[in-house]
Write a protein that holds these residues in place. Structure first.
Motif, PDB file in Angstrom:
ATOM      1  N   ALA A  28       0.852  -1.190   0.000  1.00 10.56           N
ATOM      2  CA  ALA A  28       0.000   0.000   0.000  1.00 10.56           C
ATOM      3  C   ALA A  28       0.889   1.241   0.000  1.00 10.56           C
ATOM      4  CB  ALA A  28      -0.881  -0.007   1.245  1.00 10.56           C
ATOM      5  N   VAL A  29       0.309   2.346  -0.402  1.00 12.44           N
ATOM      6  CA  VAL A  29       1.083   3.584  -0.489  1.00 12.44           C
ATOM      7  C   VAL A  29       0.389   4.685   0.297  1.00 12.44           C
ATOM      8  CG1 VAL A  29       2.022   5.346  -1.996  1.00 12.44           C
ATOM      9  CG2 VAL A  29       1.964   2.964  -2.751  1.00 12.44           C
ATOM     10  N   GLY A  30       1.124   5.265   1.247  1.00 18.39           N
ATOM     11  CA  GLY A  30       0.619   6.421   1.973  1.00 18.39           C
ATOM     12  C   GLY A  30       1.281   7.693   1.478  1.00 18.39           C
ATOM     13  N   VAL A  31       2.594   7.638   1.386  1.00 19.62           N
ATOM     14  CA  VAL A  31       3.390   8.775   0.927  1.00 19.62           C
ATOM     15  C   VAL A  31       4.508   8.235   0.042  1.00 19.62           C
ATOM     16  CG1 VAL A  31       4.769  10.786   1.602  1.00 19.62           C
ATOM     17  CG2 VAL A  31       3.007   9.901   3.150  1.00 19.62           C
ATOM     18  N   MET A  32       4.775   8.932  -1.035  1.00 12.31           N
ATOM     19  CA  MET A  32       5.959   8.634  -1.839  1.00 12.31           C
ATOM     20  C   MET A  32       6.725   9.922  -2.073  1.00 12.31           C
ATOM     21  SD  MET A  32       4.751   5.768  -4.633  1.00 12.31           S
ATOM     22  CE  MET A  32       6.421   5.405  -5.197  1.00 12.31           C
ATOM     23  N   GLY A  33       8.006   9.773  -2.315  1.00 11.21           N
ATOM     24  CA  GLY A  33       8.804  10.974  -2.512  1.00 11.21           C
ATOM     25  C   GLY A  33      10.175  10.654  -3.043  1.00 11.21           C
ATOM     26  N   TRP A  34      11.038  11.654  -2.923  1.00 10.21           N
ATOM     27  CA  TRP A  34      12.400  11.546  -3.451  1.00 10.21           C
ATOM     28  C   TRP A  34      13.402  12.140  -2.465  1.00 10.21           C
ATOM     29  CZ3 TRP A  34      13.028   8.987  -8.014  1.00 10.21           C
ATOM     30  CH2 TRP A  34      11.889   8.806  -8.802  1.00 10.21           C
ATOM     31  N   ILE A  49       4.900  13.451  -1.494  1.00  9.08           N
ATOM     32  CA  ILE A  49       3.491  13.718  -1.768  1.00  9.08           C
ATOM     33  C   ILE A  49       2.647  12.621  -1.141  1.00  9.08           C
ATOM     34  CG2 ILE A  49       3.612  12.496  -3.997  1.00  9.08           C
ATOM     35  CD1 ILE A  49       1.672  14.652  -5.088  1.00  9.08           C
ATOM     36  N   ARG A  50       1.551  13.022  -0.524  1.00  6.86           N
ATOM     37  CA  ARG A  50       0.622  12.047   0.025  1.00  6.86           C
ATOM     38  C   ARG A  50      -0.277  11.512  -1.077  1.00  6.86           C
ATOM     39  NH1 ARG A  50      -1.971  14.097   5.634  1.00  6.86           N
ATOM     40  NH2 ARG A  50      -3.180  12.194   5.242  1.00  6.86           N
ATOM     41  N   PHE A  51      -0.705  10.245  -0.883  1.00  6.46           N
ATOM     42  CA  PHE A  51      -1.551   9.616  -1.878  1.00  6.46           C
ATOM     43  C   PHE A  51      -3.027   9.663  -1.490  1.00  6.46           C
ATOM     44  CE2 PHE A  51       0.683   7.108  -5.283  1.00  6.46           C
ATOM     45  CZ  PHE A  51       1.865   7.826  -5.196  1.00  6.46           C
ATOM     46  N   ASP A  52      -3.315  10.163  -0.289  1.00  8.00           N
ATOM     47  CA  ASP A  52      -4.711  10.170   0.157  1.00  8.00           C
ATOM     48  C   ASP A  52      -5.320  11.565   0.160  1.00  8.00           C
ATOM     49  OD1 ASP A  52      -4.329  10.166   3.788  1.00  8.00           O
ATOM     50  OD2 ASP A  52      -3.125  11.074   2.209  1.00  8.00           O
ATOM     51  N   ARG A  53      -4.497  12.575  -0.072  1.00  7.33           N
ATOM     52  CA  ARG A  53      -5.006  13.939  -0.147  1.00  7.33           C
ATOM     53  C   ARG A  53      -3.969  14.796  -0.859  1.00  7.33           C
ATOM     54  NH1 ARG A  53      -5.967  15.511   5.915  1.00  7.33           N
ATOM     55  NH2 ARG A  53      -6.950  13.462   5.789  1.00  7.33           N
ATOM     56  N   PRO A  54      -4.388  15.968  -1.338  1.00 10.16           N
ATOM     57  CA  PRO A  54      -3.465  16.826  -2.084  1.00 10.16           C
ATOM     58  C   PRO A  54      -2.496  17.556  -1.167  1.00 10.16           C
ATOM     59  CG  PRO A  54      -5.623  17.838  -1.969  1.00 10.16           C
ATOM     60  CD  PRO A  54      -5.777  16.464  -1.378  1.00 10.16           C
ATOM     61  N   SER A  55      -1.527  16.829  -0.664  1.00  8.89           N
ATOM     62  CA  SER A  55      -0.539  17.413   0.236  1.00  8.89           C
ATOM     63  C   SER A  55       0.847  17.029  -0.243  1.00  8.89           C
ATOM     64  CB  SER A  55      -0.767  16.890   1.663  1.00  8.89           C
ATOM     65  OG  SER A  55       0.224  17.369   2.536  1.00  8.89           O
ATOM     66  N   LEU A  56       1.726  18.011  -0.361  1.00  5.84           N
ATOM     67  CA  LEU A  56       3.084  17.754  -0.793  1.00  5.84           C
ATOM     68  C   LEU A  56       4.004  18.800  -0.174  1.00  5.84           C
ATOM     69  CD1 LEU A  56       3.543  20.140  -3.098  1.00  5.84           C
ATOM     70  CD2 LEU A  56       2.215  18.585  -4.492  1.00  5.84           C
ATOM     71  N   LYS A  98       4.232   3.396   3.868  1.00  6.56           N
ATOM     72  CA  LYS A  98       2.994   2.657   3.655  1.00  6.56           C
ATOM     73  C   LYS A  98       1.774   3.372   4.220  1.00  6.56           C
ATOM     74  CE  LYS A  98       5.544  -1.682   3.702  1.00  6.56           C
ATOM     75  NZ  LYS A  98       5.769  -2.971   4.379  1.00  6.56           N
ATOM     76  N   ALA A  99       1.953   4.026   5.335  1.00  5.67           N
ATOM     77  CA  ALA A  99       0.845   4.743   5.962  1.00  5.67           C
ATOM     78  C   ALA A  99       1.363   6.058   6.524  1.00  5.67           C
ATOM     79  CB  ALA A  99       0.228   3.912   7.073  1.00  5.67           C
ATOM     80  N   PHE A 100       0.722   7.131   6.159  1.00  6.02           N
ATOM     81  CA  PHE A 100       1.180   8.441   6.617  1.00  6.02           C
ATOM     82  C   PHE A 100       1.031   8.547   8.132  1.00  6.02           C
ATOM     83  CE2 PHE A 100       2.548  12.620   6.346  1.00  6.02           C
ATOM     84  CZ  PHE A 100       1.680  13.490   6.972  1.00  6.02           C
TER      85      PHE A 100
END
Length: 123
Positions: A28-34, A49-56, A98-100
């Protein structure tokens, strides 16, 4: 098996652009980034960037030049890098949580790290 598949690195001239891509599988993906790491320097947060809301969140060093985006259906994250500078030269690592957890993006302890892709910018 959890995997991050990165692509898009390369060698460019200052002022050029590159786009990095990273696709997650097996989790599962909560947050992905670099993150990035230049020779002889500490690892540096770039963007996430979060995958559950527009937050980066961007680091100050790339704000205004880099754009992070995501595709939830593909569990993919992208980093569009414009106006590249020699100081952007580094190995760029895709990361996943996996989970924010609620922590500030740049303080997230990411669960999974990719193998890294080299970005080289010459002047």
């Amino acid at each position: 098996q959890v995997q991050l598949a990165e692509s898009g690195g390369g060698s460019v001239q200052a002022g050029d652009s590159l786009r990095l891509s990273c696709t997650a599988s097996g989790t599962a993906v909560g947050v992905m980034g670099w993150f990035r790491q230049a020779p002889g320097k500490d690892r540096e947060y770039v963007a996430a960037i979060r995958f559950d809301r527009p937050s980066l969140k961007y680091s100050d060093s790339v704000k205004g030049r880099f754009t992070i985006s995501r595709d939830n259906s593909k569990r993919a994250v992208y980093l569009q890098m414009n106006n590249l500078k020699p100081e952007d030269t580094a190995v760029y690592y895709c990361v996943l949580k996996k989970a924010f957890s609620g922590a500030p993006m740049e303080q997230v302890r990411f669960d999974v790290w990719g193998q890294g892709t080299q970005v080289t910018v010459s002047s």
